[in-house]
Design an enzyme around this catalytic site. Structure first.
Site, PDB file in Angstrom:
ATOM      1  N   LYS A  91      -2.613  -1.814  -7.294  1.00 19.03           N
ATOM      2  CA  LYS A  91      -2.932  -2.119  -5.891  1.00 19.03           C
ATOM      3  C   LYS A  91      -4.364  -1.666  -5.602  1.00 19.03           C
ATOM      4  CE  LYS A  91       1.714  -2.847  -4.459  1.00 19.03           C
ATOM      5  NZ  LYS A  91       3.015  -2.225  -4.608  1.00 19.03           N
ATOM      6  N   SER A 132       5.994  -0.523   2.551  1.00 21.39           N
ATOM      7  CA  SER A 132       5.051  -1.632   2.415  1.00 21.39           C
ATOM      8  C   SER A 132       5.164  -2.691   3.502  1.00 21.39           C
ATOM      9  CB  SER A 132       5.220  -2.281   1.047  1.00 21.39           C
ATOM     10  OG  SER A 132       6.550  -2.700   0.856  1.00 21.39           O
ATOM     11  N   HIS A 178       1.564   2.295  -2.267  1.00 21.83           N
ATOM     12  CA  HIS A 178       0.639   1.859  -1.215  1.00 21.83           C
ATOM     13  C   HIS A 178      -0.178   3.009  -0.637  1.00 21.83           C
ATOM     14  CE1 HIS A 178       1.456  -2.433  -0.690  1.00 21.83           C
ATOM     15  NE2 HIS A 178       2.684  -2.156  -1.068  1.00 21.83           N
TER      16      HIS A 178
HETATM   17  C1  LIG Z   1       4.069  -2.603  -5.490  1.00 22.18           C
HETATM   18  C2  LIG Z   1       5.005  -1.494  -5.633  1.00 22.18           C
HETATM   19  C3  LIG Z   1       5.506  -1.143  -6.882  1.00 22.18           C
HETATM   20  C4  LIG Z   1       5.199  -1.947  -8.113  1.00 22.18           C
HETATM   21  O1  LIG Z   1       3.930  -1.674  -8.600  1.00 22.18           O
HETATM   22  P1  LIG Z   1       3.362  -2.590  -9.765  1.00 22.18           P
HETATM   23  O2  LIG Z   1       2.298  -1.745 -10.384  1.00 22.18           O
HETATM   24  O3  LIG Z   1       2.830  -3.828  -9.131  1.00 22.18           O
HETATM   25  O4  LIG Z   1       4.492  -2.855 -10.696  1.00 22.18           O
HETATM   26  C5  LIG Z   1       6.337  -0.053  -6.970  1.00 22.18           C
HETATM   27  N1  LIG Z   1       6.676   0.661  -5.876  1.00 22.18           N
HETATM   28  C6  LIG Z   1       6.214   0.351  -4.655  1.00 22.18           C
HETATM   29  C7  LIG Z   1       6.594   1.196  -3.484  1.00 22.18           C
HETATM   30  C8  LIG Z   1       5.360  -0.737  -4.486  1.00 22.18           C
HETATM   31  O5  LIG Z   1       4.900  -1.044  -3.277  1.00 22.18           O
END
Ligand SMILES: *Cc1c(COP(=O)(O)O)cnc(C)c1O
Length: 393
Positions: free
Chosen positions: A241, A182, A210
């Site tokens: 996301k 990310s 992502h």
């Molecule tokens: C954002 C993210 C999460 C968390 O996801 P949420 O649905 O917001 O809890 C988990 N793993 C990765 C790699 C992320 O970028």
């Protein structure tokens, strides 16, 4: 000051002394291409709402209808009476979308990792994890009884070295990686990870938070992008996301799903997703399955923005995705850059140590399909002015 809370107050003072204490910015309206941040309209270059679904009319309509039919809350954990048929429908739809055997939904991506890793690993197993994996993977690994080993970021020779040395000492070995990282927007070397997993008889686990809704056909994710369907044993995705709502899922074998329904602690001990969220997510996934227009717009926007910044002379790292880290360097300079952009009406959060290494501060731009060309061109002009003023370009 009360003595009782000195242990916390001292820590807060330390944050202030280090210049990293902050107040949360407040958004007074929906998450979209422009937001009402702290009472001021700005171009939003910092959300994970890659496809603009968070405030899409079709998605909002589905959420409202679900409230009328199912109410506002699920009322219990899934294993008691919180398992509304909407969740079952979402799981079937996601399995079809992901082209995998079964899908199990959780309340968030974080819950997927802290629930699944613990439930499928045991004492006598080894978890081999990329050093830049997401915090929720790290927490999931901490909850597990298995031993752990960390390999250098995306360094397949280092991963192979660990497997050669340690595989023989363990029952099951799990290789865990983010699909898309990310902070830099680079991809895991999944083809090589799959090869190594076969060679050394390991299980593979990819957190594609992502990548879901971004990479692959209509956003089917990093596994689809690499043509590796059926080769990854656990694919975690988030619904928070690109999908634009909240929630997470694990695409895996039916037998693993059955086990998680009995042992994943977020499912057993935390209330199910609210119906509005589940119904909205179903609509988002349907929109992805109907057409590639959303992902195409995202990538066209990302390419336009990245090319313009590169042409201006900015260092935008090695991103292979719409995540665009604009490298600034020092911590204070990065925060100054972000503040100057905000003065220009453009919100980009500055990301500094300890989230990224020292002197690798960056303003991380998150491009969305919701951005208009005018939004992007205004932002590019602001980057140019601020970049010259602060001597970055
Ligand atoms: C954002 C993210 C999460 C968390 O996801 P949420 O649905 O917001 O809890 C988990 N793993 C990765 C790699 C992320 O970028």
């Amino acid at each position: 000051m009360s003595e009782k809370w000195k242990f916390i107050e001292d820590e807060i003072q330390k944050l202030k002394d280090d210049g990293v204490y902050r107040k949360l910015p407040v958004n007074y309206g929906p998450c979209d291409n422009e937001i009402e941040l702290d009472g001021r309209k700005v171009i939003n270059l910092s959300s994970n709402n890659y496809l603009g679904f968070a405030n899409h009319p079709r998605v909002k309509k589905a959420a409202k209808e679900a409230v009328d039919k199912y109410g506002a809350g699920a009322g219990a954990v899934r294993t008691i009476v919180g398992n509304q048929d909407l969740i079952e429908r979402l799981e079937e739809l996601l399995a079809e979308f992901k082209r995998e055997e079964a899908v199990i939904c959780f309340q968030s991506g974080l819950n997927c990792n802290i629930g699944t890793i613990q439930a499928v690993t045991a004492k006598g197993d080894l978890i081999v994890s990329d050093e830049l994996n997401h915090a929720s993977i790290i927490d999931g690994v901490r909850l597990s009884q298995a031993d752990k080993a960390i390999y250098k970021h995306n360094d397949m020779a280092d991963l192979e070295r660990i497997l050669k040395k340690r595989r023989k000492d363990y029952a099951n070995v799990f290789i865990i990686t983010d699909g898309v990282f990310s902070m830099d927007g680079d991809l895991a070397d999944l083809p090589r990870i799959v090869e190594l997993a076969k060679e050394h008889d390991c299980l593979t686990y990819v957190d594609d938070a992502h990548g879901s809704g971004v990479l692959g056909e209509s956003g089917r994710g990093t596994v689809d992008h690499f043509g590796l369907h059926g080769e990854i044993d656990f694919i975690v995705g988030t619904l928070s996301k690109a999908i634009g709502i909240v929630g997470g899922y694990v695409a895996t074998k039916q037998s693993v799903k059955d086990w998680l329904l009995h042992r994943a602690r977020p499912l057993l001990f935390s209330t199910a997703l609210p119906p509005a969220a589940t119904a909205a997510t179903i609509e988002s996934v349907k929109m992805l399955m109907e057409s590639e227009e959303h992902t195409e717009k995202l990538w066209a926007n990302a390419e336009h923005f990245k090319k313009s910044l590169r042409d201006l002379g900015f260092d935008i790292g090695e991103s292979e995705t719409p995540i665009t880290p604009v490298m600034i360097g020092g911590e204070a300079k990065t925060m100054d850059f972000s503040k100057a952009l905000l003065d220009e009406g453009v919100f980009v959060s500055g990301i500094v140590f300890p989230t990224v290494p020292k002197n690798k501060g960056r303003c991380r731009v998150m491009i969305s399909a919701a951005h208009t060309r005018e939004n992007l061109d205004k932002a590019i002009a602001a980057f140019e002015r601020v970049g010259r003023k602060l001597g970055v370009i």
